[in-house]
Design a protein around this motif. Structure first.
Motif, PDB file in Angstrom:
ATOM      1  N   VAL A 203       0.667  -1.112  -0.118  1.00 42.55           N
ATOM      2  CA  VAL A 203      -0.003   0.078  -0.028  1.00 42.55           C
ATOM      3  C   VAL A 203       0.901   1.423   0.015  1.00 42.55           C
ATOM      4  O   VAL A 203       1.941   1.362   0.787  1.00 42.55           O
ATOM      5  CB  VAL A 203      -0.984  -0.113   1.082  1.00 42.55           C
ATOM      6  CG1 VAL A 203      -1.756   1.221   1.203  1.00 42.55           C
ATOM      7  CG2 VAL A 203      -1.704  -1.283   1.296  1.00 42.55           C
ATOM      8  N   ALA A 204       0.287   2.250  -0.762  1.00 42.62           N
ATOM      9  CA  ALA A 204       1.201   3.553  -0.779  1.00 42.62           C
ATOM     10  C   ALA A 204       0.018   4.572   0.000  1.00 42.62           C
ATOM     11  O   ALA A 204      -1.104   4.620  -0.307  1.00 42.62           O
ATOM     12  CB  ALA A 204       1.222   4.226  -2.010  1.00 42.62           C
ATOM     13  N   LEU A 205       0.508   5.161   1.081  1.00 40.34           N
ATOM     14  CA  LEU A 205      -0.433   5.746   1.944  1.00 40.34           C
ATOM     15  C   LEU A 205       0.050   7.140   1.944  1.00 40.34           C
ATOM     16  O   LEU A 205       0.892   8.009   1.819  1.00 40.34           O
ATOM     17  CB  LEU A 205      -0.087   5.383   3.473  1.00 40.34           C
ATOM     18  CG  LEU A 205      -1.096   5.904   4.547  1.00 40.34           C
ATOM     19  CD1 LEU A 205      -2.545   5.638   4.219  1.00 40.34           C
ATOM     20  CD2 LEU A 205      -0.464   5.543   6.055  1.00 40.34           C
ATOM     21  N   ILE A 224      -2.988  21.730  11.900  1.00 40.41           N
ATOM     22  CA  ILE A 224      -3.067  20.750  12.946  1.00 40.41           C
ATOM     23  C   ILE A 224      -2.050  19.536  12.581  1.00 40.41           C
ATOM     24  O   ILE A 224      -1.571  19.590  11.413  1.00 40.41           O
ATOM     25  CB  ILE A 224      -4.543  20.237  12.703  1.00 40.41           C
ATOM     26  CG1 ILE A 224      -4.818  19.493  11.288  1.00 40.41           C
ATOM     27  CG2 ILE A 224      -5.452  21.090  13.236  1.00 40.41           C
ATOM     28  CD1 ILE A 224      -6.255  18.855  11.054  1.00 40.41           C
ATOM     29  N   TYR A 225      -1.957  18.792  13.608  1.00 38.03           N
ATOM     30  CA  TYR A 225      -0.884  17.462  13.180  1.00 38.03           C
ATOM     31  C   TYR A 225      -1.716  16.598  12.349  1.00 38.03           C
ATOM     32  O   TYR A 225      -2.902  16.425  12.404  1.00 38.03           O
ATOM     33  CB  TYR A 225      -0.506  16.899  14.506  1.00 38.03           C
ATOM     34  CG  TYR A 225       0.415  17.779  15.169  1.00 38.03           C
ATOM     35  CD1 TYR A 225       1.677  18.199  14.658  1.00 38.03           C
ATOM     36  CD2 TYR A 225       0.400  18.410  16.687  1.00 38.03           C
ATOM     37  CE1 TYR A 225       2.528  18.997  15.038  1.00 38.03           C
ATOM     38  CE2 TYR A 225       1.014  19.313  17.021  1.00 38.03           C
ATOM     39  CZ  TYR A 225       2.199  19.641  16.424  1.00 38.03           C
ATOM     40  OH  TYR A 225       3.282  20.440  17.130  1.00 38.03           O
ATOM     41  N   ASP A 226      -1.014  16.040  11.493  1.00 40.10           N
ATOM     42  CA  ASP A 226      -1.405  14.835  10.798  1.00 40.10           C
ATOM     43  C   ASP A 226      -1.972  13.541  11.535  1.00 40.10           C
ATOM     44  O   ASP A 226      -0.875  12.823  11.831  1.00 40.10           O
ATOM     45  CB  ASP A 226      -0.408  14.628   9.499  1.00 40.10           C
ATOM     46  CG  ASP A 226      -0.881  13.510   8.683  1.00 40.10           C
ATOM     47  OD1 ASP A 226      -1.897  12.728   8.907  1.00 40.10           O
ATOM     48  OD2 ASP A 226      -0.022  13.284   7.759  1.00 40.10           O
ATOM     49  N   ALA A 227      -2.965  13.289  11.996  1.00 41.31           N
ATOM     50  CA  ALA A 227      -3.244  12.109  12.819  1.00 41.31           C
ATOM     51  C   ALA A 227      -3.474  11.065  11.788  1.00 41.31           C
ATOM     52  O   ALA A 227      -3.145   9.936  12.359  1.00 41.31           O
ATOM     53  CB  ALA A 227      -4.415  12.442  13.676  1.00 41.31           C
ATOM     54  N   ASN A 228      -4.105  11.131  10.664  1.00 42.31           N
ATOM     55  CA  ASN A 228      -4.541  10.135  10.073  1.00 42.31           C
ATOM     56  C   ASN A 228      -3.239   9.331   9.282  1.00 42.31           C
ATOM     57  O   ASN A 228      -3.268   8.083   9.286  1.00 42.31           O
ATOM     58  CB  ASN A 228      -5.226  10.603   8.726  1.00 42.31           C
ATOM     59  CG  ASN A 228      -6.772  10.956   8.911  1.00 42.31           C
ATOM     60  OD1 ASN A 228      -7.032  10.799  10.329  1.00 42.31           O
ATOM     61  ND2 ASN A 228      -7.206  11.600   8.065  1.00 42.31           N
ATOM     62  N   LEU A 232      -3.830   5.567  10.225  1.00 49.13           N
ATOM     63  CA  LEU A 232      -4.026   4.403   9.096  1.00 49.13           C
ATOM     64  C   LEU A 232      -2.808   3.492   8.900  1.00 49.13           C
ATOM     65  O   LEU A 232      -2.832   2.431   8.635  1.00 49.13           O
ATOM     66  CB  LEU A 232      -4.254   5.231   7.598  1.00 49.13           C
ATOM     67  CG  LEU A 232      -5.730   6.080   7.822  1.00 49.13           C
ATOM     68  CD1 LEU A 232      -5.643   7.027   6.352  1.00 49.13           C
ATOM     69  CD2 LEU A 232      -6.715   5.130   7.783  1.00 49.13           C
ATOM     70  N   TYR A 233      -1.549   4.315   9.323  1.00 44.35           N
ATOM     71  CA  TYR A 233      -0.249   3.289   9.195  1.00 44.35           C
ATOM     72  C   TYR A 233      -0.503   2.069  10.072  1.00 44.35           C
ATOM     73  O   TYR A 233      -0.339   0.842   9.829  1.00 44.35           O
ATOM     74  CB  TYR A 233       0.686   4.270   9.504  1.00 44.35           C
ATOM     75  CG  TYR A 233       1.934   3.445   9.184  1.00 44.35           C
ATOM     76  CD1 TYR A 233       2.875   3.989   8.332  1.00 44.35           C
ATOM     77  CD2 TYR A 233       2.842   2.591  10.250  1.00 44.35           C
ATOM     78  CE1 TYR A 233       4.241   3.391   8.083  1.00 44.35           C
ATOM     79  CE2 TYR A 233       3.916   1.912   9.925  1.00 44.35           C
ATOM     80  CZ  TYR A 233       4.720   2.397   9.076  1.00 44.35           C
ATOM     81  OH  TYR A 233       6.025   1.902   8.725  1.00 44.35           O
TER      82      TYR A 233
END
Ligand code: AMP
Ligand code: MG
Length: 431
Positions: A203-205, A224-228, A232-233
């Motif tokens: 997968v490329a995320l 904001i901080y990148d939570a996803n 998702l990782y």
């Protein structure tokens, strides 16, 4: 081109049910081929072969204790006041192969795991003999000529009989089994060095949005901080995927295109993005994908996670999850997890549904709703469930406090306390 535009218009107009959207997406994927890998690397991988026992287990009858191999009949009257004395005719450490027959009135010292000598039918643990030093909790090291036995043993006692666990030729595992540490231990005990498993989905995320920064960077007002990326990782890893690349995309079509082109060079099975695929003016991920492929923006009858994008970029499937973290999480469980399972030849859908009694009135807007909830199974016969935390789709804290998703079916706008509802426990959601 006009075809894909009208397809898109269709998909945009129609409100798809969760089931319809799942079926359409899953239909695009087929199980990956298999490869042989070293046994040590096989944890969490999905078996692609049937395992037939090449040996009995155990493969020879052996002692279950450190002690003395005897004829049980010889010691049937043994007690601490009237011990039986047997002549010692051998010493059998683990790993040796005894040849001497144990005759009536004889015994051999034997260690745990050592083969039972011919003639013997039971083992007397050393603790029941005069070869044991209780005050030091160990055995006498030097082998003497005789041993005094203080307790009887039954025929077969403390013996691990050949084939007790399974017999040679028995089916041990079927294909499609996700290998646990125990499974791998068993395969090792059978002498396997390699095992045949399904290839891992690659997968490329991508996260996307100009407002996103990485933890460690300074935040300006509005950022904001990148939570996803992290959420998702973790979900991908837990579901058996291999992540080829992770990137946070700015709202810049040129950079998005460069990044997508770089990512597909390593041939992912699909591209997973979050955000940037809605109807906003800066949702460039959608535009770029549509320039070199197609992307349908679906309206799925679910909450959270109504906007869902599905298409392909230069021939690689793309799944676009919503930007809000809780929507991303639910979208992953409902749409991405089934893909990953199918690619690994696992059962396509696994939601462990449980019925629980609502402890409060719950309402939604009539879409199939996945609400953050707490499941109380103190009384396993009557599981109880109540809402947990603020239900906003950006609120990750409520999601971390929840141990389940409470599912309100489509068409149901509210349910009273006392109603039975479907609950999806999160502790073992990925199996
Ligand atoms: P969008 O789909 O781009 O309109 O984003 C919807 C909402 O999700 C916005 O409030 C975004 O700031 C937020 N969002 C998007 N991506 C992320 C991410 N990676 N981590 C946390 N929030 C995000
Ligand atoms: Mg955005």
């Amino acid at each position: 081109m006009s075809f894909s535009v009208s397809m898109k218009a269709d998909a945009m107009d129609k409100l798809l049910s969760v089931r319809e959207a799942q079926e359409q997406i899953i239909g695009h994927f087929a199980p990956l081929s298999s490869i042989e890998i070293p046994l040590l690397d096989a944890l969490g991988r999905v078996l692609a072969e049937q395992i037939i026992a090449p040996l009995d287990s155990p493969s020879f009858s052996n002692s279950g204790m450190d002690g003395f191999a005897v004829n049980s009949a010889d010691v049937s009257s043994a007690s601490s006041t009237t011990p039986i004395t047997l002549k010692l005719v051998g010493d059998i450490p683990a790993g040796s192969s005894p040849v001497k027959n144990i005759e009536v009135g004889q015994a051999a010292r034997i260690m745990t795991g050592a083969p039972l000598p011919p003639g013997a039918d039971a083992v007397v643990p050393v603790e029941y003999t005069d070869a044991y030093l209780p005050e030091m909790n160990r055995s006498v090291q030097k082998l003497s000529d005789v041993v005094r036995i203080y307790r009887p043993v039954k025929p077969g006692e403390y013996v691990r009989h050949q084939g007790q666990d399974f017999r040679k030729g028995e089916k041990i595992f079927e294909p499609g089994r996700k290998l646990s540490p125990q499974d791998i231990g068993l395969l090792a005990s059978l002498g396997y060095t390699k095992t045949k498993v399904h290839k891992q989905p690659k997968v490329a995320l991508f996260s996307s949005g100009d407002e996103l920064r990485l933890p460690g960077q300074a935040l300006e007002y509005g950022q904001i901080y990148d939570a996803n990326r992290f959420l998702l990782y973790g979900l991908l890893i837990q579901s058996g995927a291999q992540i080829l690349s992770v990137e946070t995309l700015p709202d810049d079509p040129f950079i998005i295109e460069q990044s997508l082109d770089r990512a597909i060079q390593s041939h992912p099975d699909f591209i997973l993005t979050s955000a940037g695929v809605s109807v906003g003016a800066y949702d460039f991920v959608k535009q770029v994908i549509q320039t070199h492929g197609h992307l349908d923006l679906w309206r799925v009858n679910m909450r959270p996670g109504k906007p869902l994008a599905f298409g392909s970029y230069r021939g690689i499937p793309v799944i676009g999850l919503p930007g809000n973290p809780v929507s991303s999480f639910v979208g992953f469980l409902v749409f991405v997890l089934p893909i990953l399972r199918k690619l690994q030849n696992l059962q396509p859908f696994l939601r462990t549904i449980l019925l629980a009694t609502l402890q409060e009135e719950v309402s939604s807007d009539g879409r199939e709703s996945y609400l953050r909830a707490r499941l109380d199974q103190t009384n396993p016969a009557e599981p109880k469930v109540f809402l947990e935390g603020h239900q906003g789709s950006a609120n990750l804290y409520a999601l971390t406090r929840a141990n389940a998703l409470l599912i309100l079916p489509s068409g149901v706008k509210s349910l009273p306390a006392g109603a039975k509802v479907e609950v999806w426990p999160l502790d073992n959601m990925i199996r």
